[in-house]
Scaffold this motif. Structure first.
Motif, short mmCIF file in Angstrom:
data_model
loop_
_atom_site.label_atom_id
_atom_site.label_comp_id
_atom_site.label_asym_id
_atom_site.label_seq_id
_atom_site.Cartn_x
_atom_site.Cartn_y
_atom_site.Cartn_z
N ASN A 112 -9.15 -0.69 10.23
CA ASN A 112 -10.57 -1.01 9.51
C ASN A 112 -11.35 0.45 9.69
OD1 ASN A 112 -12.46 -2.34 7.90
ND2 ASN A 112 -13.67 -2.32 9.70
N SER A 113 -11.33 0.79 10.73
CA SER A 113 -12.10 2.28 10.90
C SER A 113 -11.67 3.37 9.99
CB SER A 113 -12.14 2.59 12.27
OG SER A 113 -12.65 1.52 13.17
N TYR A 114 -10.31 3.46 10.07
CA TYR A 114 -9.83 4.69 9.32
C TYR A 114 -9.29 4.40 7.89
CZ TYR A 114 -8.13 6.21 13.93
OH TYR A 114 -8.14 6.48 15.34
N PHE A 115 -9.01 3.27 7.56
CA PHE A 115 -8.50 3.00 6.12
C PHE A 115 -9.46 1.83 5.21
CE2 PHE A 115 -5.07 4.15 8.78
CZ PHE A 115 -4.56 5.43 8.18
N GLY A 116 -10.34 1.15 6.14
CA GLY A 116 -11.20 0.15 5.34
C GLY A 116 -10.28 -0.81 4.68
N LEU A 121 -1.90 -0.06 1.56
CA LEU A 121 -1.33 1.11 1.93
C LEU A 121 0.05 0.65 2.67
CD1 LEU A 121 -4.47 3.22 3.25
CD2 LEU A 121 -2.62 3.79 1.06
N ALA A 122 -0.50 -0.52 3.37
CA ALA A 122 0.89 -0.84 4.45
C ALA A 122 1.88 -1.34 3.38
CB ALA A 122 0.19 -1.99 5.27
N GLN A 123 1.66 -1.86 2.42
CA GLN A 123 2.59 -2.32 1.38
C GLN A 123 3.40 -0.95 0.93
OE1 GLN A 123 0.63 -4.57 -1.69
NE2 GLN A 123 1.21 -6.49 -0.74
N ILE A 124 2.64 -0.11 0.35
CA ILE A 124 3.34 1.21 0.09
C ILE A 124 4.13 2.01 0.99
CG2 ILE A 124 2.62 3.48 -0.59
CD1 ILE A 124 0.19 2.34 -2.12
N LYS A 125 3.81 1.93 2.39
CA LYS A 125 4.60 2.43 3.33
C LYS A 125 5.87 1.69 3.54
CE LYS A 125 5.09 3.97 7.62
NZ LYS A 125 5.69 5.22 8.04
N LYS A 126 5.87 0.50 3.43
CA LYS A 126 6.80 -0.53 3.63
C LYS A 126 7.88 -0.15 2.30
CE LYS A 126 8.11 -5.18 5.11
NZ LYS A 126 7.53 -6.38 5.37
N ALA A 127 7.36 0.05 1.16
CA ALA A 127 8.26 0.31 0.08
C ALA A 127 8.99 1.53 0.35
CB ALA A 127 7.30 0.07 -1.04
#
Length: 57
Positions: free
Chosen positions: A13-17, A23-29
């Motif tokens: 939350n602090s870094y990415f809100g 972003l986690a979905q994109i990273k996983k893809a």
């Protein structure tokens, strides 16, 4: 100096809100094996603190 808190327990939350889930979905893809790791980076919660071992689950 603009540097993140290495020990922040709410770093997602602090870094990415509110962008973290997307972003986690994109990273996983694009990095399903988690090759690209950085402490307190997107997807890093799936790894041990030193980044050498995957956490179960």
């Amino acid at each position: 100096m603009s540097e993140a808190d290495y020990f922040d327990e709410d770093w997602q939350n602090s870094y990415f809100g509110p962008n973290y889930p997307r972003l986690a979905q994109i990273k996983k893809a694009y990095d399903p094996e988690g090759l690209f790791y950085v402490h307190n980076g997107v997807g890093s919660e799936g790894w041990s603190d030193n980044g050498f071992t995957r956490r179960p689950g």
